[in-house]
Design an enzyme around this catalytic site. Structure first.
Site, PDB file in Angstrom:
ATOM      1  CG  HIS A 175      -2.029   0.883   1.262  1.00 56.65           C
ATOM      2  ND1 HIS A 175      -1.968   2.136   1.263  1.00 56.65           N
ATOM      3  CD2 HIS A 175      -3.399   0.588   1.203  1.00 56.65           C
ATOM      4  CE1 HIS A 175      -2.988   2.765   1.188  1.00 56.65           C
ATOM      5  NE2 HIS A 175      -3.915   2.080   1.106  1.00 56.65           N
ATOM      6  NE  ARG A 195      -3.384   7.630  -1.525  1.00 58.76           N
ATOM      7  CZ  ARG A 195      -3.434   6.565  -2.206  1.00 58.76           C
ATOM      8  NH1 ARG A 195      -3.397   6.142  -3.558  1.00 58.76           N
ATOM      9  NH2 ARG A 195      -3.605   5.442  -1.444  1.00 58.76           N
TER      10      ARG A 195
END
Ligand SMILES: Cc1cc2nc3c(=O)[nH]c(=O)nc-3n(C[C@H](O)[C@H](O)[C@H](O)COP(=O)(O)OP(=O)(O)OC[C@H]3O[C@@H](n4cnc5c(N)ncnc54)[C@H](O)[C@@H]3O)c2cc1C
Ligand code: SF4
Ligand code: SF4
Ligand code: FES
Lengths: 556, 251
Positions: A175, A195
């Site tokens: 990740h 995000r």
């Protein structure tokens, strides 16, 4: 399919897409409370690689909502059973904090399992004609990981030991955004919602570097200017999405490159910033759990400061090879697997949010599959005493260890080695070294000795977990060695590009009692009606000309 | 940056135990759980401790640090002076299993005693419609990570073992409030809270709210509103009539 670079088992991807909505609505009837749209429906959002906003969510704690809803559903079923029989546990019994060490078999079929209570150290023999593995991931074999201590790949190892196969073990998701500081929390996840909600990535020059890393296969979907990217949040129909929302493997590699090029943050990550993009109240309302996490663990106020983030080992796409419709493990009648421990669904890379829906869809399917298997079975296989004794002896072996070897120390070395040699960027020579080192670690692990007794003894637990992690790490290293290309969660410096020849090949691993071996299997072709959902031009980037011809999409 | 901390850790089981002294190294930014883990990896490999997420999200590492119910993974070492002695003991309101691990099954028994969510029978899956503003109130309570620190701290059970039978505790008052405020739940939760789960025994000391790591306003947003509405309902014959006839919600 696009996120997994067409390595996915297409049947699983199809079932997942078709059945997820029903499973989510079902959760509502169990009492789950998802965030709402102004019309009162379930609100849906975007994560990286998504074409439409489709994630049902609860702020930044969707996973907790699922856990709680399922836990409360179990309680509610037990209440129904109580009303009927006067006993809460007449049909469903929860064995909390009980670890399974072995799947037991009789005449080639599953007949039960052996486990121990962590609390008391007492053993439990389960008589069961079917077992569903749902043991999660393998992150604890790596030094920097978002996984908890449970991520030791037990189910992967149990399946191998029972004679099953693993597939896709080279595909591991790093990740892009784990915490990098303080050291003691290095690896802990910073959710992708940051995000999705507008957070951007910057390097030490203050540059939004992701614009430099849009791979050719994705240019049509991602914005190439900051202006267009910023417009996308409010007008997704007329603008391409920001490159911060590329699939995770792309973002993780980009961060890795920036840090290597000397443009990293003070603690070896990059900057993830929401503070200059959203008002403090909005941040606290949408990302309460991240706000809390940074405030309390790193003394960072994300409404005022950027976060420092870097890649962390997060998810294993590889897992037990199963039949897509029923979750039945290949080669072991009575064994089933669902969730992160099962392979195939996500191909070479999983998109954000797809694990939780995977669990709902394939968890149910494996349950139904197991129950139909048992119904069709007729007589149940009888447990064999010799099999139980063998499993018991192997679980107790660490107490008879004949050296001063410490399981914590071997585990620590394994994690460091996997991170360094079979991590985010791989090369043949290093993986070869890893495979050799694993042999010596396996030898050392056999002699690990444990003090104390079996009652809540973490030293013993880690000694048993270590055996599983070594087995799984061997499957990872050997699969990664086998695949001579880069795709999704498998990046090789010595074979840096994606090679269509490898697209239809699955690397399968099995275990012969002392070592893991690999073989290649070809993936069945996608049926025409599914292939037709893609643009021919896009398929050309992934499929061989003869594959396209078979689909009637060849020619020009 | 590193220094040696003086730790006193409770070691023992349900029968007996004592505090053990240890000097343990501490690194920058570390939390109490890191120090416990270092001890495990070096001097005390069989030291029992429950943990999972190391980020305050799973609620499993609850213990008492210098007597205060806390999450070990969210208690930074720099909140103590370097020469201060730090005492870590298991949750006091529950039986000890081993070392820092307590038997919290009391809570799972209580959870079973609360009737589950009951949705409207005329709505099929996919037909639920609810406003964000309405679900938000219950969502606050669904943030609960089941660390049971509130249960541990509440004097009604902490100091009175005999109350455990009839008192569900703050964690389950928020569960009842959550269901009560769920826009589509069909059961009467307030009466239940009062008559079956001992809401009346709570005297609003707010100690539960003070220790909640999720900052859930247990008393202000769950307990007090339920107490008020229980009172309202008990004395309002119209509401009583409404409830008997048609399952109408009081608010
Ligand atoms: C920090 C973090 C955040 C994430 N966020 C998201 C997200 O937002 N969206 C998303 O889609 N995915 C997310 N994921 C991924 C997703 O949560 C996992 O892939 C998913 O929870 C796996 O579910 P599972 O049921 O397969 O296994 P798990 O949830 O890992 O459960 C496995 C269980 O099996 C038990 N177990 C293991 N071995 C044994 C054994 N030998 N005997 C008995 N029990 C055993 C474990 O104790 C554990 O309880 C996230 C993962 C992490 C780590
Ligand atoms: S407010 Fe009530 S429930 Fe909370 S600690 Fe005090 S008495 Fe217990
Ligand atoms: S209400 Fe707060 S203190 Fe109580 S169990 Fe839940 S999270 Fe823990
Ligand atoms: S380890 Fe999960 S809350 Fe502390």
């Amino acid at each position: 399919m696009r996120g997994g670079k067409f390595q996915n088992n297409w049947r699983m991807a199809e079932l997942h897409a078709k059945e997820s909505p029903d499973r989510v609505w079902e959760l509502e009837t169990y009492g789950a409370l998802f965030d709402r749209t102004p019309e009162g429906k379930i609100s849906q959002r975007n994560f990286g690689g998504h074409e439409y906003p489709r994630l049902a969510h609860v702020g930044d704690r969707t996973g907790l909502e699922l856990i709680r809803t399922m836990q409360q559903k179990i309680v509610s079923l037990q209440q129904e059973d109580f009303a009927e029989t006067g006993d809460y546990e007449s049909k469903i019994k929860v064995f909390a904090e009980l670890t399974i060490t072995e799947i037991l078999k009789t005449d080639g079929k599953v007949s039960g399992a052996l486990g121990y209570w962590r609390e008391s150290g007492e053993f439990v023999v389960f008589e069961a004609p079917a077992v569903v593995l749902a043991t999660g991931g393998i992150g604890k074999s790596f030094k920097v990981t978002s996984n908890s201590w449970e991520g030791t790949g037990d189910g992967h190892a149990l399946a191998l030991k029972a004679g099953g196969n693993l597939m896709h073990m080279e595909f591991i998701q790093f990740h892009p955004t784990g915490m990098v500081w303080p050291l003691s929390v290095k690896g802990i996840l910073v959710t992708e919602s940051v995000r999705g909600d507008g957070g951007v990535l910057r390097n030490s020059d203050g540059k939004r570097f992701m614009f430099d890393y849009i791979p050719p296969v994705f240019v049509k979907q991602y914005a190439d200017t900051e202006e267009e990217a910023d417009r996308w949040y409010t007008d997704p129909d007329n603008n391409r999405r920001p490159p911060e929302l590329l699939p995770r493997d792309e973002v993780a590699r980009a961060i890795n490159s920036e840090v290597k090029a000397g443009r990293g943050s003070p603690h070896g990550g990059v900057f993830l910033d929401v503070s200059t993009r959203l008002a403090p109240e909005v941040i606290k309302a949408r990302l309460p759990s991240m706000w809390h996490q940074f405030k309390e663990l790193a003394d960072v106020d994300i409404t005022k400061q950027a976060m420092e983030v870097g890649p962390t080992c997060h998810y294993v796409m590889g897992g037990v090879q199963v039949e897509p419709d029923t979750g039945a493990a290949t080669g072991v009648p009575g064994l089933f697997a669902a969730g992160e421990v099962a392979g195939g669904m996500h191909g070479s890379n999983r998109l954000g949010g797809n694990s939780l829906s995977d669990l709902l869809v394939f968890g149910r399917r494996a349950g139904v599959g197991a129950s139909e298997y048992v119904t069709a079975l007729g007589s149940k296989p009888k447990l064999a005493q010799a099999e139980i004794d063998r499993a018991l002896a192997s679980a107790l072996a660490p107490f008879k260890g004949d050296s001063k070897e410490n399981a914590y120390a071997v585990h620590y070395e394994l994690q460091q080695m996997m991170n360094d040699l079979v991590g985010i960027i791989r090369v043949g020579a290093e993986m070869k070294e890893a495979i050799e080192k694993l042999e010596t670690m396996k030898e050392r692990a056999k002699h690990v000795s444990v003090s104390g007794d079996t009652k809540f003894n973490p030293g013993w637990h880690i000694a048993l977990d270590l055996m599983n992690m070594l087995l799984v790490s061997e499957a990872v290293a050997k699969s990664a060695m086998e695949r001579e290309e880069s795709r999704g969660g498998h990046t090789r410096d010595d074979f840096p590009t994606m090679d269509p020849k490898w697209r239809a090949i699955h690397v399968i691993t099995s275990w012969d009692g002392s070592k893991v071996s690999t073989k290649r299997e070809s993936l069945p072709p996608m049926p025409k009606e599914l292939a037709g959902l893609f643009d021919v031009e896009e398929l050309k980037k992934y499929l061989l000309p003869e594959e396209l011809a078979q689909l009637g999409m060849g020619g020009n | 940056m590193g220094y040696l901390a003086s730790m006193r850790i409770w070691r023992g089981n349900s029968e007996a135990g004592q505090l053990e002294q240890h000097k343990v190294e501490v690194g920058e930014g570390e939390v109490v759980l890191d120090v416990i883990h270092r001890l495990q990896a070096t001097e005390a490999p069989d030291l029992a401790v429950r943990w999972n997420c190391k980020a305050g999200k799973c609620g499993s590492c609850s213990a008492e640090i210098n007597g205060k119910p806390s999450l070990m993974c969210m208690t930074r070492m720099n909140t103590f002076a370097e020469d201060e002695e730090i005492t870590v003991t298991p949750l006091r309101a529950f039986p000890v299993i081993k070392d820092l691990v307590a038997d919290v099954s009391f809570n799972y028994k209580k959870a079973r005693e609360i009737p589950a969510f009951k949705g409207p029978e005329n709505l099929k899956p996919g037909e639920y419609r609810m406003e964000q503003i309405d679900v938000q109130r219950s969502q606050e309570f669904r943030k609960c990570i089941e660390c049971f620190l509130c249960q541990d701290t509440c004097h009604v059970i902490r100091d009175h073992e005999e109350n455990k039978e009839s008192f569900a505790g703050p964690r389950f008052f928020i569960r009842l409030a959550e269901l009560d405020m769920h826009p589509l739940d069909q059961l009467d939760r307030k009466r239940d809270a009062q008559e079956e789960h001992g809401l009346g025994m709570c005297n609003i000391t707010k100690c539960c709210t003070a220790v909640c790591p999720e900052h859930i306003k247990i008393t202000d947003n769950a307990i007090i509103p339920m107490k008020e509405r229980v009172v309202d309902e008990k004395y309002d014959p119209l509401v009583w009539l409404g409830r008997t006839i048609g399952r109408r919600k009081a608010d």
